[in-house]
Structures are given as structure tokens and as C-alpha cells.
Design an enzyme around this catalytic site. Structure first.
Site, mmCIF file in Angstrom:
data_model
loop_
_atom_site.group_PDB
_atom_site.id
_atom_site.type_symbol
_atom_site.label_atom_id
_atom_site.label_comp_id
_atom_site.label_asym_id
_atom_site.label_seq_id
_atom_site.Cartn_x
_atom_site.Cartn_y
_atom_site.Cartn_z
ATOM 1 N N ASP A 215 4.638 -2.651 3.608
ATOM 2 C CA ASP A 215 3.711 -1.894 4.438
ATOM 3 C C ASP A 215 2.265 -2.357 4.208
ATOM 4 O O ASP A 215 1.837 -2.538 3.057
ATOM 5 C CB ASP A 215 3.839 -0.408 4.059
ATOM 6 C CG ASP A 215 3.108 0.509 5.017
ATOM 7 O OD1 ASP A 215 3.534 0.615 6.168
ATOM 8 O OD2 ASP A 215 2.093 1.112 4.599
ATOM 9 N N GLU A 270 14.577 -14.335 -8.903
ATOM 10 C CA GLU A 270 15.500 -14.180 -10.032
ATOM 11 C C GLU A 270 16.876 -13.728 -9.546
ATOM 12 O O GLU A 270 17.848 -13.761 -10.283
ATOM 13 C CB GLU A 270 14.980 -13.120 -11.008
ATOM 14 C CG GLU A 270 13.792 -13.567 -11.831
ATOM 15 C CD GLU A 270 13.246 -12.390 -12.649
ATOM 16 O OE1 GLU A 270 14.014 -11.450 -12.959
ATOM 17 O OE2 GLU A 270 12.039 -12.418 -12.949
HETATM 18 C C1 NOJ Z 1 2.164 1.006 8.664
HETATM 19 C C2 NOJ Z 1 3.352 1.842 8.988
HETATM 20 O O1 NOJ Z 1 4.192 1.141 9.869
HETATM 21 C C3 NOJ Z 1 2.826 3.125 9.572
HETATM 22 O O2 NOJ Z 1 3.860 3.919 10.086
HETATM 23 C C4 NOJ Z 1 2.033 3.847 8.526
HETATM 24 O O3 NOJ Z 1 1.432 4.976 9.111
HETATM 25 C C5 NOJ Z 1 0.935 2.961 7.932
HETATM 26 N N1 NOJ Z 1 1.388 1.655 7.640
HETATM 27 C C6 NOJ Z 1 0.389 3.556 6.650
HETATM 28 O O4 NOJ Z 1 1.352 3.477 5.640
#
Ligand code: NOJ
Ligand code: CA
Length: 557
Positions: A215, A270
Site C-alpha cells: 500500500d 529466502e
Molecule cells: C491505498 C489503498 O488502496 C486505499 O484504499 C487506502 O485508502 C490508502 N492507500 C491508504 O491506505
């Protein structure tokens, strides 16, 4: 488990390149299937519906966050990275899910959210309970406010979800949250933070997880001045919006972030096969390369097609550019039309190119009225085109049903923090997160045994139910099943050669005489030579209709 799963005798192999041309199906777990009837999708629901994934023929599942969370941001606010949310199941359920999927030859990718924890994470609770300047506070991006007693925020920065990006702790300290206030940003300058994420990656890798979706992978590292320098030296929001030379933004896409991913890669390697990773990195196209290198995460999302209007030249440009960038990285490309953050592509293509989707959604999604027939026609054509491209395709749950966005959810059911934080200017992302319809009738359309679904499903959802589409040979579900099967049998080396075509037509050839032709135009064009393998809608031998893709076998046809 359903019969489709139990009749499958495949299982995952040790092929280290399995991800390079995989079809990955994204599950947003709280909206996929609810086994116990509490209105919230759960791990047991996925296990019970594994047959759907097998029938579809996907290579992998990407599971959006299933960790304990207060859902301030749909689970992207994680309380504990090494646990399962109790309302979704247990670690035993998770292990069972891994083994059911693996038994069916399907890999599992999980979502890792390293930029921020939730405000309920043990570290953040400890930070709040500890005095300014303490080691516990230093795990987050916390600094003194400005003005008398630190009563003013350190800067005027805005969060990506609207509103200020700093929240006062109450004693002159403020913490940074690039997203919701319930998502405090971690201090990645700290070895302890780095070590802890390695532990998390190992935890899931040891449980058999095949890969990770990272993310906002571009945000972790903040410039040292953000963490410790003088407030006066920090740029203003206006300055931030003006943009910075590559790598010099105070928190976006800094080069130092790749030091972190090198250590992750060493850990992934790994394992046998090495764990894969795909970066969600909202950086300029040429800056994605570093995330996608084999010594880094290995693959990076490009959301370019998702943001591209329905236009032959625009598609050609995006494809050309991304194939070149992924080749430069030594990765394979990724193709995405829908995910849990975006208006579903059937709906995007149902409104005129150039429509301001935020404003359109805010006004309820009726002005202009979407032409959903056209949207679906284009969506199927676009999907079939992407499935013929070298690289991986990421499919978002429900798109295999041709599901449109739910545009008219009432304000009082909306969960996305962007709605409140932008004071309603952005309706948010709930419309693509409405629980899936499995049966044509029933109070939650088979989402669960109960009447509830955590976001209300509209009446028309039944028309898109899995059960119904399975009974209709021309359904979008059958189209996806057939397309994925054809892709599997045609797939070869990651090569593409363009075929010359007319202005509205995009045509290319893959090894073995596999040709994909898309007519973006409003009028039919002559059907190219070859045996039709599959088309995004009914075609005859003479014409390729408007807004249609066809795959042709041109050697040995
Ligand atoms: C990207 C994610 O896809 C989204 O759903 C989220 O709100 C933001 N990152 C923050 O984590
Ligand atoms: Ca449930």
C-alpha cells in the site's frame, strides 16, 4: 468447498516466475461473501466460494486487508499486522484459506500497509501514553506544533482524504497522517519500524503467502527535515502542490525508500519460490521502474489504463510506454481497470470521455445518465484487450459480473472517510465496495445467510448475480471464464508486435499467431483474417462491430 474445487487436482508449483503473466483477482474481504450472516464478508465466505475462483480460472487472489481494524479506512487502518480481524475469522481460517487456494492451484497475495498503522495499534497507544520526546512517540512522525505552546500545526499540509494532515495530541505535539486521523504515519527512519515489518513479512510468508501488495509504497520515507528539522524549513502546501524534482518531495517517491525494499527483497528471496510483491506507487511513470526492479519489490502497478479515456491512440500510447518501462525494470507490466478505490469501469465507460467523475458521483450519478449497455460493451472490449497483453492483469471482484458502480448510496450509509473529510465534495469509494450478489433473489442476494449487508445492495443487483450469469451463456461471467481459459492456452513469451491498423483500431500480435484486435470506433470494420477464438460480444465472420475486441488465431487457422 464447492464441487468445482474438489474436482481440481492441481496445486501451486515452485515456478519462481508464476506472477509475471498471472491473472490476479482482488478480494475486498468484507464485501465478497459472508458465511455467518452478520453482514460482513469473512474468510469462511471466501473458502466457501473458492469454487467461483476456480471456475473463473484465476492464477492468484489478492486479499485486501483482513487485519483487526476499526474500519476508519476500510481496513487500511491496521491495528495488528499479524492477526486476523475477529469478525473475519481466525488465523486457523486463514491457514485453511491458503491450503484451499493452493490445493486449487491458486496463489495468495496479501495487502501490507506500511506507511501508517491505525490509531488503535499498540505502538500508537503507547505513543499517546508517553511524554513528548519519548522513544514511543518517535515511532511516528510527531513534532512540536508552532505558535505559543505548540498550539498551531507544524505546517498547513492537507491529508489525501481532505482536511489537515496534522492532528494535535494535546500537549504541543502533533502527529502526521497523510490519510485519515486514525492512520498515523510511521517513522521509517527508525530501525525498529523496519525490523518489525520484516517480522510481519516473514510471519505471512511462513504461513504460505505467495506475495504482497504494498500500500502506498512511495510514501514511507519522509525527508529528515519533516521528522526533526525546523518548522520554518518545511514547504507549504502550496509549494508541495507546485511539485518537486524527482526524489526531492518531502514524502513522495524519495529515493531512500528503495533501501527498504532491497531488504524486503532479500527476505522474499529466502523463500522457494521467492515471494512476489507489487507496489502501489503513485509516482510518475518513469519513477515506477525503481519499485519494479528485481532487487526491489519486483512489480509495480500502473494505473494508466484505468485513467485512460476510451480512445485507441490513448490506449496504444499507454501500452507502449508501460511495456518499455517494465522491460527497463526487468519486470512484467500490470494492467488494471478497476479496484476498491476507483469507479467501476463499466460505469466509467458509460459516461462521456472527460466527465468529471467526482462531480458526477457527488450529484448522484444521473447527470448525464450513464449508458450502461455501452459501458459494459466497452468494459468487456477493454478487458479482453488487456488480457491479451504481456504481463499480469488484476481483476477486481464483481467486474467478472459486469457489475456497475452503485452511484446513489445515501449519505447516511457511506463509510469512506473521504466523504466526511471533504465535507461531501467527494462521495468516496463505497459504490465499488457494495457486497457481491451471488443469487438472483434473497435479502442480501446470497451475500450471506442473513438479511444484512454492511453496505446496502440496490434492487437491480440480482440481475448481476453469479447464479443468474452462470445460467446465461452470453453473460459477462461466461465471457470472463472463456477469456481466461483462452488466455491460458494461448499465453507465450512476453512479446508483442503491433499490427498496422486504422485510426480507431488497436491490433497486436503475440507469439504463436495470437492476434487481438479492438475496434474503439462507433462503426463496424472488416473482420481481420484468422479464426475467431473469442470476442467481447457476438461477431460474425465479416465484421468487427463497434466497441468490440476479438482474438484471432492466425497460424494454423
Ligand atoms: C491505498 C489503498 O488502496 C486505499 O484504499 C487506502 O485508502 C490508502 N492507500 C491508504 O491506505
Ligand atoms: Ca460475516
Amino acid at each position: 468447498m464447492t464441487s468445482a474445487t474438489s474436482t481440481t487436482s492441481t496445486s501451486v508449483t515452485s515456478d519462481r516466475d508464476w506472477w509475471r503473466q498471472a491473472v490476479v483477482y482482488q478480494i475486498y474481504p468484507r464485501s465478497f461473501a459472508d458465511a455467518n450472516g452478520d453482514g460482513i464478508g469473512d474468510l469462511r465466505g471466501i473458502i466457501d466460494h473458492a469454487g467461483h475462483l476456480v471456475r473463473l480460472g484465476v492464477d492468484a487472489v489478492w486479499l485486501s486487508p483482513f487485519y483487526p481494524s476499526a474500519l476508519a479506512d476500510g481496513g487500511y487502518d491496521v491495528d495488528d499486522y499479524r492477526a486476523v480481524a475477529p469478525e473475519l475469522g481466525t488465523l486457523d481460517d486463514f491457514d485453511e484459506l491458503v491450503s484451499v487456494l493452493h490445493g486449487a492451484g491458486i496463489r495468495l497475495i496479501v495487502d501490507i500497509v506500511p506507511n501508517h498503522t491505525s490509531n488503535r495499534h499498540a505502538w500508537f497507544r503507547e505513543a499517546l501514553a508517553s511524554p513528548p520526546g519519548s522513544a514511543a512517540r518517535n515511532r511516528y512522525v510527531i513534532r512540536r506544533g508552532t505558535g505559543p505552546d505548540g498550539a498551531e500545526p507544524p505546517t498547513d499540509w492537507r491529508s489525501f482524504f481532505g482536511g489537515p494532515a496534522w492532528e494535535p495530541i494535546g500537549d504541543g505535539d502533533w502527529y502526521l497522517h497523510l490519510f485519515a486521523p486514525e492512520q498515523p504515519d510511521l517513522n521509517w527512519a527508525l530501525d525498529e519500524v523496519r525490523e518489525d515489518f520484516l517480522t510481519t513479512l516473514r510471519f505471512w510468508s511462513d504461513r504460505g503467502v505467495d506475495g504482497f501488495r504494498i500500500d502506498v509504497a512511495h510514501l514511507l520515507v519522509k525527508d529528515a527535515s519533516v521528522i526533526g528539522g525546523a518548522a520554518a524549513d518545511l514547504p507549504t502546501q502550496e509549494r508541495i502542490q507546485a511539485g518537486f524534482p524527482d526524489g526531492q518531495h518531502p514524502f513522495e517517491g524519495r529515493d531512500e525508500v528503495h533501501e527498504i525494499y532491497r531488504t524486503w527483497r532479500a527476505l522474499f528471496d529466502e523463500y522457494d519460490p521467492p515471494r512476489m510483491a507489487v507496489a502501489e506507487a503513485w509516482v510518475a511513470a518513469h519513477r515506477r521502474v525503481a519499485f519494479a526492479r528485481p532487487e526491489g519489490l519486483g512489480q509495480a502497478f500502473n494505473f494508466d489504463l484505468l485513467l485512460t479515456p476510451w480512445d485507441a491512440a490513448a490506449f496504444t500510447k499507454v501500452i507502449t510506454e508501460n511495456l518499455a518501462l517494465s522491460a527497463e525494470a526487468g519486470a512484467s507490466s500490470t494492467w488494471v481497470f478497476s479496484n476498491h478505490d476507483m469507479v467501476r469501469h463499466v460505469t466509467r465507460y458509460a459516461v462521456p470521455n472527460g466527465t468529471d467523475l467526482v462531480a458526477w458521483l457527488r450529484a448522484g450519478g444521473h447527470d448525464p445518465e450513464p449508458d450502461l449497455e455501452r459501458g459494459l460493451r466497452r468494459a468487456r472490449a477493454a478487458t479482453l484487450l488487456a488480457l491479451a497483453l504481456p504481463g499480469s492483469t488484476y481483476v477486481y471482484q464483481g467486474e467478472e459480473l459486469g457489475l456497475p458502480e452503485v452511484t446513489d448510496l445515501p449519505a447516511d450509509v457511506l463509510q469512506d472517510p473521504t466523504f466526511v473529510r471533504t465535507e461531501g465534495a467527494e462521495k468516496g469509494r463505497d459504490g465499488c465496495r457494495v457486497p457481491l450478489p451471488w443469487t438472483e433473489t434473497g435479502e442480501s442476494f446470497g451475500f450471506g445467510p442473513g438479511t444484512a449487508s454492511h453496505l446496502p445492495q440496490p434492487e437491480w443487483f440480482g440481475a448481476y448475480a453469479v447464479e443468474r450469469e452462470l445460467n446465461e451463456p452470453a453473460s459477462t461471467l461466461h465471457f470472463y471464464i472463456d477469456a481466461l481459459a483462452a488466455r491460458r492456452s494461448l499465453q507465450g513469451a512476453e512479446e508483442l508486435s503491433w499490427r498496422t491498423s486504422t485510426a480507431d483500431v488497436v491490433a497486436f500480435e503475440r507469439p504463436g499467431g495470437w492476434v487481438s484486435v479492438t475496434n474503439f470506433g462507433e462503426h463496424p470494420v472488416p473482420m481481420p483474417e484468422g479464426r475467431v477464438v473469442i470476442a467481447s460480444r457476438a461477431v460474425d465472420a465479416l465484421e468487427l462491430p463497434a466497441e468490440t475486441t476479438v482474438w484471432l488465431q492466425t497460424t494454423g487457422a
